[in-house]
Design an enzyme around this catalytic site. Structure first.
Site, PDB file in Angstrom:
ATOM      1  N   VAL A  11       3.023   1.482   0.263  1.00  0.00           N
ATOM      2  CA  VAL A  11       2.966   2.372   1.425  1.00  0.00           C
ATOM      3  C   VAL A  11       1.768   2.014   2.305  1.00  0.00           C
ATOM      4  O   VAL A  11       1.861   2.013   3.536  1.00  0.00           O
ATOM      5  CB  VAL A  11       2.898   3.860   0.993  1.00  0.00           C
ATOM      6  CG1 VAL A  11       2.770   4.776   2.210  1.00  0.00           C
ATOM      7  CG2 VAL A  11       4.136   4.235   0.179  1.00  0.00           C
ATOM      8  N   CYS A  12       0.652   1.669   1.676  1.00  0.00           N
ATOM      9  CA  CYS A  12      -0.603   1.424   2.403  1.00  0.00           C
ATOM     10  C   CYS A  12      -0.488   0.414   3.540  1.00  0.00           C
ATOM     11  O   CYS A  12      -0.967   0.686   4.638  1.00  0.00           O
ATOM     12  CB  CYS A  12      -1.711   1.005   1.442  1.00  0.00           C
ATOM     13  SG  CYS A  12      -2.102   2.252   0.204  1.00  0.00           S
TER      14      CYS A  12
END
Length: 181
Positions: free
Chosen positions: A52-53
């Protein structure tokens, strides 16, 4: 995690090692941004080389010029080292890397800043997805913390920054250019 209120108080001061947009190592600090009369968009993410980052980090970088136009400095932070940050930046976006970034990624390896901002998951040594907007005077104006499974919305961050900069009362669903109350 801290239970004390932080919004509408002076933000915890910080200075951290970071990888700068030119890929060199340097320090970033809230004091420097304040001295330069800049807003600070400080955000925490759990870990480099995750899934996700990079979507958040690259989305913020892709729209960095809009933050710059609003006199805001963006600083990304995790508990990883500057060397891990640099390796991730040197990895292409096609390979789940970051590629070129337009703002610094800071290393909170001793967990002090994550702890002071109330986002450290102590037992894991990683940060939650906290995002903080700090005025040029050092006042913490906005704070939001997400579960690590959920990415943040760059559009909403820009909207809130612009709302704060109006100095007025912004109703629900206010958009830049609309009247304040």
């Amino acid at each position: 995690m801290t239970d004390k209120r932080m919004v509408a108080k002076q933000a915890p001061r910080f200075e951290m090692d970071a990888v700068m947009p030119n890929k060199e190592f340097a320090k970033v600090s809230l004091e420097e941004n304040m001295k330069n009369d800049k807003w600070t968009v400080l955000y925490f993410y759990p870990m480099d080389f995750t899934f996700v980052c990079p979507t958040e980090i690259t989305s913020l970088s892709d729209r960095y010029d809009e933050f710059e136009d609003l006199d805001a400095e963006v600083i990304g932070v995790s508990t990883d080292t500057v060397h891990t940050h640099k390796a991730w930046i040197n990895t292409s976006r096609d390979d789940n890397g970051l590629g070129e970034l337009k703002y610094p990624l800071a290393a909170d390896t001793n967990h002090v800043v994550s702890r002071e901002y109330g986002v450290l998951i102590e037992e894991e040594g990683v940060a939650l997805r906290g995002l903080f907007i700090i005025s040029p005077e050092g006042e913490l104006m906005y704070s939001v913390v997400n579960h690590n499974n959920i990415g943040r919305d760059v559009e909403e961050t820009l909207r809130v920054l612009q709302a704060l900069q109006t100095g007025g009362l912004c109703p629900a669903n206010w958009k830049p250019g609309q009247a304040t109350l």
